[in-house]
Structures are given as C-alpha cells and as structure tokens.
Design an enzyme around this catalytic site. Structure first.
Site: not given
Ligand code: MSP
Length: 643
Positions: A17, A20, A125, A128, A142, A145, A294, A297
């Site tokens: 999304h 990412h 959690c 997390c 948490c 969440h 924020k 997902k």
């Molecule tokens: N799998 C772990 C990361 C491990 S790294 C060794 C994880 N994955 S995640 O799918 O939740 O991705 C988190 C990352 O996605 C955030 O740090 C950011 O880079 C991006 N984002 C997810 N939602 C976001 C927003 N709403 N806004 C900006 N970036 C966001 O955590």
C-alpha cells in the site's frame, strides 16, 4: 564512491500500500540521485515472511504459510517496477541464502557468549510481535495497535543486549548523524536513559514453527526481529561476499518511525556483538495519514498505492509523495491535494515552461537547439546553476527530497518569469537584439536540460523524455550542468512531443483552479480522468509520414536483421533520395523489396545503425513472428499527402 540503501522488508500479511510504496520510492529516488552523482549504488528491498502474523493470515486464507508468502511476496515484487522502482535485489526471509546467514550469525553471537537461556514473562502484542513491559503499555493496551496484549511466560533464549547500553549511547553521541532527522536521534537517546533489557530472541516450536531454527537448539525458532534485521547483510552475502565488503561500509536504512527501536537499538547491538560495523545512517520518516489515522493494514483504511499511480501516472505520483512529505514528519494524503500539486507544479509550472520554450525556439530559431552567442554574459546564469547544484545535492545528502525539488522549482519559476520579462517576441522584431534573443532561447534549452536531469531521480520518465526531445542521451545525465550544455547538437531540431502533463479536471480542481489550461484544451474523458495517452490533431501532424519508393536494397554486413535501403521520396514536388536502415532482414529478402512503395516516417531524428546513418523509419505491422510493410492500397503519386 558507493551507496547502499535498504527499505524495511515488508510483512506479507497485507498487500502493498501507499506506506510501503513511499519508503520504497524514497529509496529509489535517493539511489537514482546517487547514480546521477556518479556513485556505484545498491538498493535492496524485500519481504519479511516468518512469524505468528503470517501463520494467522495464511490460516485465514486457508492455505499453507509457504503458499501464502509466495503469493503475497510476488505482489510486492511486481508492484515496484510499475512505480519505476529500480531495486537491485529483492530478498525474502524464506530463502535459503537468508536462512543460512541467520543461522551463521546466531551461532557466532552464541559462541561469543552473548546468548543465554532463561525464563521470561511479559505482555505480548501479536500485532507488533514483541513483548511490552507494563510501563510501555498505554492504559494496559499496546500503544500502536490499541489491543490488549496477552501475558505470556515461557523459557527462551536471550541476547545480552543490556551489556551494550553504554557502548550504544556513546556510539550515537559520537556519530551525530547516525540517526536522522535529529528528532529521532533524541528519541532513541531518550529510550536509552531507561535501563536496556536483554532481548528475547526465540520462540519455542510448541508455540511457533514458522521461523528459522536456532542453530544451537532446534526446539526453538528465531524471534522475528533477529531474523528480519539480518536481511540487510544476508542479501550482501555476509560474511565473505564481495558485495558485503563493497557495500556494507556505506549502508543506510530507510524506515518509518514505527520500527525505530529495532533499527536503532536491537540492530546496532547485534552487529556489535557479531563484531561487525554499524550502518552509516538510519533515515527515519513519519507516517502518511488519511484523516487522523496512520494508514496501515492493522488499523485498516488501506490505500492501494498502485491505484493512485495508475490513475495519475507513476511520475506525478512519485513527485507528489516526494514534494508533499517533509521527511521525518507526518503528512496527510489526499487525492485532492495530489491533483492540486499536479495542476500547479507539473501542468502549470513545468509543462508550461516546456511548451512555451519549445514554441519560441520553433518560431524564432527554426526549432534548432539554440547556442548562446559568444557575447553572452553568462556569469550570473552559471552562478545560479552552481547554487542550484549545491543546494540540490545538499538536500539529497540530507535525505530531504522535498527541499531538492523546491530548489529545482525555483529554477522553473525563474525561467518562466524570464520569458515574461525578456519577451522574446519583442526581441525578435529588432535585428539589433538578435544576440539577446539567442541568449534567452539558449538559456531556456539549457535550463530545461538541467531540469530534466535534476527531476530524473523523482520523475525518471519525464526526465528522460525531456532529454530525448532535446536530442540528448539520457544515459549521460549528470549532476554537473557543464558537460550537459556542451553536448548539445546545434544542428538538431527540437522535438516538441506531446503535452507533458495535461491538466486534470476534477470537480474540485475545476472550482479551485479557475484559470484555463496553459497549453490549449486538454484532452479529457467524461469521467474527468487525465488522458495522457491521447494526442490531439496537432500532435499527430508533427509526425511526417511519406510514401517512399525502394530503389535499392542490400543486407547490412554483420547483421542478419538489418537491410540498407535507398528510397525515393518527394516533398512539394522536389525529389529526394534517402538511406534508411530497416530491421526487416528476417522477414524480407532484399530483392523482393526493390520497386515497392512503402510508408515511412520522414522526420525522425537520424540514427546510426551498425555505423550506417538511417534517415527515417519504414512502417510495418508485425505479430507473432510475421511482418508486413505498410503500403498504399491503390497507386498514388509519391508526393501524396498522408493524413
Ligand atoms: N517486517 C517489518 C520490518 C522488518 S525490517 C528488518 C515491518 N513490516 S511492515 O510491513 O509493517 O512495514 C513497515 C514499514 O512500512 C514502515 O516502517 C514504513 O517504511 C512503511 N509504512 C507502512 N505504513 C506506513 C505509513 N502509513 N506511512 C509511511 N510509511 C509506512 O515493520
């Protein structure tokens, strides 16, 4: 000069999304900037595929975890090229190359005595995938969440992270730009004021099997973070890969603030325990929000990045994300805002500058790339460009794409204003002002070429397009404007091309932006969508199609594809002969071509093929290994107009 940058590896329990996409695009932009600046670059992204969350998501989808991760990981992998993302590698934590490195890393840390077996009870959690202390919870929930964590007590392996607290504080203090922007560095130093506890790094297989076995006890698997963080070095072939020695010393990670602690505390201490150097920078950005939440997902309200990029184009989408977010702070995402920026910055400022400049170069310099006259006083102009170069470079080195773009837009606005101030149409009336006119036109062409290079990291398609329309080779883009200006070919005719950014007319945009389109009537569909693929009749008329009679044909030596043709054509009653090199050798014998009347594009820029200059292109229809040259269905004179 080298540069290595990584995104977090994304959990595969949700589709890609906007959040990412943002981090991935920022990294692509930074990587492209470094390439422009002459660095050797390496850009890594990938997916994080172990842990409870994945098992739960797979169960919900009624497939095996492996089946599930294969499916979602493929969605991530496929999403990035559509956003012009050019990652060098895509790592998956279920790959053998990764699992082997995790086992080797853990074994090393264990042999150093930094891992022990103990009992632990805490609030876990599942969102997390970590334990919280009571103090960390917000009213028992948490903080991320807002769900109630489960109290779990079990025997596990622990990493002696607490031992590294003083070292880490010292390291962060001595490396002030390790964690940036500054606010996050202070936040980390804030965490470190509290005692740093040891880190639980395993889960018993009785509770979780979807993980990597501990090399020293196969009744346990690794805890997600220990597994996931190691991807940054497993992808480089740690410990002895050539890529590791080349790129690890210059490593940078880009993340959002949600995963600051694992990256700023767990990871450096893990590296230290393994005797490896810490990364160079941790670049931390804020959240994209919609309304007040924020977009993630777990909270819901997911925006599919690709739908916005598809609707408005990948370049405008990337531009919006880079220009709108102040790196480090949160930003509000809205389609209206995107359309506003599209119309104001892209259609009005940049699109208009191109349109006006080319129109004047066509009118006052026969479309030829203008060369500044020897008498031009370029001092101030060059100083402006030098200043732009250094502010742009500085902005990117400080991970501030927004500031970099702002400085480019200053040049765009300067050039737009200079057209109004210099009024080339008035200069053109006075033969004594010829030098000034040429100077103004040359600056427009030069400015546009430099703008093309500087926007390329953010808008690669537009940047390359500007360059090819100016007859420049996009592979030669650089951060320095001098070599660019000297590579202009003054005998080339500028190719105006289609409108860069046709205005988007939506109901809201219409009411907010009452002024008309700068470049005539925009093509639009009844739904109000942009129709970048449609051209108007003027665009079509730019392509000069002509009939040509093939006089001679011969295979080009050393190529089984190319045939060299001599063609007769006629323009306004004047006969002309041209050489055209066509890639039709696999489908036609030279003999059968002689005497045929075909259709050619006559105003294509000449190209060199196998050392032969080709002055046009023959039109052909091809499909499934068959090809047919296009020709008139009835006899017509050579000079006939094609429309
Ligand atoms: N799998 C772990 C990361 C491990 S790294 C060794 C994880 N994955 S995640 O799918 O939740 O991705 C988190 C990352 O996605 C955030 O740090 C950011 O880079 C991006 N984002 C997810 N939602 C976001 C927003 N709403 N806004 C900006 N970036 C966001 O955590």
């Amino acid at each position: 000069m080298r540069y290595y940058v990584t995104t977090p590896i994304y959990y595969v329990n949700a589709r890609p999304h906007l959040g990412h996409a943002y981090t991935t695009i920022v990294n692509d932009v930074l990587t492209r900037f470094h390439r422009l600046a002459g660095y050797e670059t390496y850009f890594l992204t990938g997916t994080d595929e172990h842990g409870d969350k994945i098992v739960q998501a797979a169960a919900k989808a009624q497939v095996t975890p492996l089946n599930y991760v294969d499916r979602i990981s493929a969605l991530f992998k496929a999403a990035w090229p559509n956003l012009s993302v050019t990652n060098d590698d895509f790592i998956r934590t279920t790959e053998l190359r990764h699992k082997e490195v995790v086992a080797r890393f853990m074994d090393l840390v264990n042999r150093k005595g930094e891992i022990y077996f103990g009992e632990y009870g805490g609030y876990y959690c599942f969102g997390c995938e970590r334990f919280y202390t009571e103090k960390e919870l917000a009213d028992g929930l948490c903080p991320d969440h807002l769900t109630q964590p489960q109290f779990i007590s079990e025997k596990n392996y622990f990493f002696r992270m607490g031992n590294y607290q003083d070292w880490l504080i010292d390291y962060i203090t001595k490396n002030p730009d390790l964690i940036r922007p500054e606010g996050y560095r202070s936040e980390v130093l804030g965490f470190l004021r509290e005692p740093l506890e040891d880190l639980c790094i395993s889960r018993p297989k009785s509770r979780l099997t979807w993980g990597i076995d501990l090399p020293f006890d196969n009744n346990f698997v690794t805890y997600v973070w220990f597994d996931a963080l190691i991807n940054y070095i497993s992808a480089l072939g740690w410990p002895d890969g050539e890529k590791y020695s080349k790129f690890w010393p210059v490593a940078e990670h880009t993340i959002a603030k949600d995963i600051l602690k694992p990256h700023a505390i767990f990871w450096p201490t893990m590296l230290k325990a393994a005797g490896e150097p810490v990364y160079r920078h941790l670049n931390v950005h804020g959240y994209w929000r919609i309304g007040q939440s924020k977009m993630s997902k777990t909270v819901g309200n997911v925006v599919e990045a690709l739908s916005m990029a598809e609707k408005y184009g990948s370049d405008p989408f990337r531009y919006f994300l880079m220009r709108e977010m102040n790196f480090g702070l949160d930003s509000e995402f809205s389609e209206d805002r995107l359309v506003e920026r599209y119309n104001a910055d892209l259609a009005n400022d940049l699109g208009n500058l191109w349109q006006r400049s080319v129109a004047m170069i066509q009118k006052f310099n026969q479309g030829l790339i203008p060369v500044p006259p020897p008498a031009a006083d370029d001092g101030e102009w060059f100083l402006r460009l030098d200043n732009l170069k250094s502010s742009y470079e500085q902005a990117f080195l400080n991970v501030n794409p927004r500031a970099a773009l702002t400085s480019v837009w200053e040049l765009i606005s300067f050039l737009n204003k200079s057209i109004d101030a210099e009024a080339p149409w008035i200069l053109a009336r006075d033969p004594g002002k010829k030098d000034r006119l040429l100077t103004v036109l040359a600056r427009l062409a030069q400015g546009l070429s430099y703008i093309g290079a500087l926007i390329w990291p953010v808008m690669p398609q537009t940047g390359s397009d500007i360059w090819s329309r100016l007859g420049l080779n996009a592979h030669e883009m650089t951060l320095d404007w001098r070599p660019i200006f000297s590579s202009f070919d003054p005998t080339l005719v500028i190719s105006p091309g289609a409108t860069f950014f046709p205005r988007v007319e939506t109901e809201t945009a219409k009411t907010r932006q009452p002024q008309g389109s700068p470049d005539g009537t925009p093509a639009k569909t009844p739904e109000g969508l942009i129709t970048a693929d449609l051209i108007n009749i003027e665009d079509f008329q730019k392509v000069k199609l002509k009939l040509a009679n093939i006089l001679t044909a011969e295979k080009v030596k050393g190529s089984d594809k190319l045939i060299k043709l001599t063609c007769a054509l006629e323009t306004d009653g004047i006969p002309e002969e041209r050489t055209i090199v066509a890639g039709i050798g696999k489908y036609y014998e030279p003999d059968e071509l002689v005497g045929q009347t075909v259709v050619i594009c006559a105003n294509l820029k000449p190209a060199k093929l196998m050392g032969l200059k080709s002055q046009g292109m023959i039109l052909a229809a091809s499909s499934d290994g068959r090809m047919s040259l296009l020709s008139p269905s009835r006899p017509v004179p050579l000079g006939a107009r094609i429309s």
